[in-house]
Design a protein around this motif. Sequence first.
Motif, PDB file in Angstrom:
ATOM      1  N   THR A  18      22.306  49.010  46.774  1.00 38.48           N
ATOM      2  CA  THR A  18      23.432  48.341  47.421  1.00 38.48           C
ATOM      3  C   THR A  18      24.520  47.992  46.417  1.00 38.48           C
ATOM      4  OG1 THR A  18      21.927  47.475  49.092  1.00 38.48           O
ATOM      5  CG2 THR A  18      24.085  46.404  48.905  1.00 38.48           C
ATOM      6  N   VAL A  19      24.134  47.508  45.244  1.00 38.88           N
ATOM      7  CA  VAL A  19      25.114  47.177  44.209  1.00 38.88           C
ATOM      8  C   VAL A  19      25.898  48.428  43.808  1.00 38.88           C
ATOM      9  CG1 VAL A  19      25.352  46.487  41.785  1.00 38.88           C
ATOM     10  CG2 VAL A  19      23.973  45.118  43.341  1.00 38.88           C
ATOM     11  N   ARG A  20      25.215  49.531  43.654  1.00 38.92           N
ATOM     12  CA  ARG A  20      25.902  50.786  43.287  1.00 38.92           C
ATOM     13  C   ARG A  20      26.898  51.196  44.379  1.00 38.92           C
ATOM     14  NH1 ARG A  20      24.590  54.410  39.413  1.00 38.92           N
ATOM     15  NH2 ARG A  20      24.983  56.084  40.873  1.00 38.92           N
ATOM     16  N   ALA A  21      26.485  51.076  45.630  1.00 39.42           N
ATOM     17  CA  ALA A  21      27.371  51.444  46.737  1.00 39.42           C
ATOM     18  C   ALA A  21      28.580  50.507  46.802  1.00 39.42           C
ATOM     19  CB  ALA A  21      26.608  51.425  48.062  1.00 39.42           C
ATOM     20  N   LEU A  22      28.360  49.211  46.623  1.00 36.49           N
ATOM     21  CA  LEU A  22      29.462  48.252  46.655  1.00 36.49           C
ATOM     22  C   LEU A  22      30.403  48.461  45.475  1.00 36.49           C
ATOM     23  CD1 LEU A  22      27.590  45.009  47.752  1.00 36.49           C
ATOM     24  CD2 LEU A  22      29.257  46.317  49.098  1.00 36.49           C
ATOM     25  N   ARG A  23      29.845  48.760  44.321  1.00 36.51           N
ATOM     26  CA  ARG A  23      30.670  49.018  43.132  1.00 36.51           C
ATOM     27  C   ARG A  23      31.563  50.240  43.370  1.00 36.51           C
ATOM     28  NH1 ARG A  23      30.854  48.035  37.760  1.00 36.51           N
ATOM     29  NH2 ARG A  23      31.411  49.769  36.421  1.00 36.51           N
ATOM     30  N   LYS A  24      30.968  51.303  43.888  1.00 37.32           N
ATOM     31  CA  LYS A  24      31.718  52.525  44.171  1.00 37.32           C
ATOM     32  C   LYS A  24      32.818  52.249  45.201  1.00 37.32           C
ATOM     33  CE  LYS A  24      30.871  57.270  45.661  1.00 37.32           C
ATOM     34  NZ  LYS A  24      29.854  58.225  46.121  1.00 37.32           N
ATOM     35  N   GLN A  25      32.489  51.493  46.222  1.00 39.85           N
ATOM     36  CA  GLN A  25      33.453  51.159  47.267  1.00 39.85           C
ATOM     37  C   GLN A  25      34.604  50.332  46.692  1.00 39.85           C
ATOM     38  OE1 GLN A  25      33.472  52.539  50.010  1.00 39.85           O
ATOM     39  NE2 GLN A  25      34.647  51.317  51.406  1.00 39.85           N
ATOM     40  N   PHE A  26      34.290  49.360  45.832  1.00 40.46           N
ATOM     41  CA  PHE A  26      35.328  48.530  45.218  1.00 40.46           C
ATOM     42  C   PHE A  26      36.248  49.376  44.347  1.00 40.46           C
ATOM     43  CE2 PHE A  26      37.184  46.139  41.799  1.00 40.46           C
ATOM     44  CZ  PHE A  26      37.752  45.063  42.459  1.00 40.46           C
ATOM     45  N   MET A  27      35.666  50.248  43.556  1.00 43.03           N
ATOM     46  CA  MET A  27      36.476  51.075  42.656  1.00 43.03           C
ATOM     47  C   MET A  27      37.370  52.024  43.443  1.00 43.03           C
ATOM     48  SD  MET A  27      33.938  51.470  39.435  1.00 43.03           S
ATOM     49  CE  MET A  27      35.162  52.234  38.409  1.00 43.03           C
ATOM     50  N   ARG A  28      36.883  52.542  44.562  1.00 46.41           N
ATOM     51  CA  ARG A  28      37.707  53.384  45.431  1.00 46.41           C
ATOM     52  C   ARG A  28      38.875  52.570  45.962  1.00 46.41           C
ATOM     53  NH1 ARG A  28      38.896  53.515  50.278  1.00 46.41           N
ATOM     54  NH2 ARG A  28      37.266  52.120  50.958  1.00 46.41           N
ATOM     55  N   LEU A  29      38.596  51.366  46.421  1.00 48.23           N
ATOM     56  CA  LEU A  29      39.632  50.483  46.950  1.00 48.23           C
ATOM     57  C   LEU A  29      40.679  50.166  45.878  1.00 48.23           C
ATOM     58  CD1 LEU A  29      40.414  48.684  49.451  1.00 48.23           C
ATOM     59  CD2 LEU A  29      39.136  46.873  48.323  1.00 48.23           C
ATOM     60  N   MET A  31      41.392  51.951  43.182  1.00 50.03           N
ATOM     61  CA  MET A  31      42.141  53.173  42.874  1.00 50.03           C
ATOM     62  C   MET A  31      43.190  53.460  43.943  1.00 50.03           C
ATOM     63  SD  MET A  31      39.286  55.695  41.195  1.00 50.03           S
ATOM     64  CE  MET A  31      40.431  57.058  41.158  1.00 50.03           C
ATOM     65  N   GLU A  32      42.867  53.195  45.211  1.00 47.27           N
ATOM     66  CA  GLU A  32      43.838  53.386  46.292  1.00 47.27           C
ATOM     67  C   GLU A  32      45.052  52.479  46.102  1.00 47.27           C
ATOM     68  OE1 GLU A  32      41.719  52.705  49.931  1.00 47.27           O
ATOM     69  OE2 GLU A  32      40.794  54.698  49.897  1.00 47.27           O
ATOM     70  N   GLN A  33      44.856  51.363  45.408  1.00 47.48           N
ATOM     71  CA  GLN A  33      45.954  50.425  45.126  1.00 47.48           C
ATOM     72  C   GLN A  33      46.628  50.757  43.793  1.00 47.48           C
ATOM     73  OE1 GLN A  33      46.792  48.130  47.511  1.00 47.48           O
ATOM     74  NE2 GLN A  33      45.218  49.257  48.618  1.00 47.48           N
ATOM     75  N   GLY A  34      46.201  51.858  43.166  1.00 47.92           N
ATOM     76  CA  GLY A  34      46.784  52.270  41.901  1.00 47.92           C
ATOM     77  C   GLY A  34      46.298  51.464  40.716  1.00 47.92           C
ATOM     78  N   LEU A  35      45.098  50.900  40.824  1.00 50.79           N
ATOM     79  CA  LEU A  35      44.570  50.030  39.776  1.00 50.79           C
ATOM     80  C   LEU A  35      43.348  50.639  39.101  1.00 50.79           C
ATOM     81  CD1 LEU A  35      44.626  46.724  41.829  1.00 50.79           C
ATOM     82  CD2 LEU A  35      46.198  47.326  39.967  1.00 50.79           C
ATOM     83  N   GLU A  36      43.285  50.473  37.799  1.00 52.73           N
ATOM     84  CA  GLU A  36      42.052  50.763  37.072  1.00 52.73           C
ATOM     85  C   GLU A  36      41.391  49.405  36.854  1.00 52.73           C
ATOM     86  OE1 GLU A  36      40.488  52.344  32.807  1.00 52.73           O
ATOM     87  OE2 GLU A  36      42.426  53.070  33.491  1.00 52.73           O
ATOM     88  N   LEU A  37      40.583  49.028  37.824  1.00 50.11           N
ATOM     89  CA  LEU A  37      39.982  47.696  37.861  1.00 50.11           C
ATOM     90  C   LEU A  37      38.518  47.825  38.220  1.00 50.11           C
ATOM     91  CD1 LEU A  37      40.374  44.549  37.928  1.00 50.11           C
ATOM     92  CD2 LEU A  37      40.905  44.825  40.365  1.00 50.11           C
ATOM     93  N   PHE A  38      37.669  47.308  37.361  1.00 49.31           N
ATOM     94  CA  PHE A  38      36.231  47.338  37.598  1.00 49.31           C
ATOM     95  C   PHE A  38      35.801  46.054  38.304  1.00 49.31           C
ATOM     96  CE2 PHE A  38      36.995  50.065  33.960  1.00 49.31           C
ATOM     97  CZ  PHE A  38      36.321  51.216  34.347  1.00 49.31           C
TER      98      PHE A  38
END
Length: 145
Positions: A18-29, A31-38
Motif C-alpha cells: 500500500t505504501v508503494r502504491a500511495l507513493r507512486k500515486q503521490f509522485m504522479r500527482l 509530476m502532473e503539477q510540474g513538481l519534482e516532489l517526493f
Amino acid sequence: MENDFELENSYAYLIYRTVRALRKQFMRLAMEQGLELFPEQWFVLVKIIKQPGCSQSDLGRDFDDRPSMARALRNMEKKAWIKIIPDPDDRRKHKVFPTKKGIELYTSLVPEIEKERSRMFKKLTKQDFYNFKRIIDEIYDQSVD
C-alpha cells in the motif's frame, strides 16, 4: 515442510504494498503539477508550515532519520521551499521556516491531494479510518518497543 505463512495475509506485506502504491500515486500527482516532489519532502513541508521555526533536529527525530533529513532540507532549501536559519538562542541548532514559494506549493497542492483522497477513499467510512488508525498505531507502538 509445512508452513502456514502466507505473504498475502501478512500485515507487513500489505502495508508495504500500500505504501508503494500511495507513493507512486503521490509522485504522479506531483509530476502532473510540474513538481519534482517526493512524499517525504511533502510530509516535511507540511510539518514546517504547521510549525514554522521548528528545529532541524526535531524534524530529524520526528521522521526517524537525521542524516537523510539534513540532506532533504538542503535540497528543499535549494528549491526555495524552505529557509534554514541559525537558532539565535542555541548556535548548535537551526530553525526551519517555509518560504513564500513553499507556502504557494502547499496551497496549490492541498486541493489536488484532497481531491485524490476523496477518489481513493470514497468507499471508506469514518469508522473505517478510526479502526485503521487504531490498528496501524498499535503495530507502530509494538514495533518501536
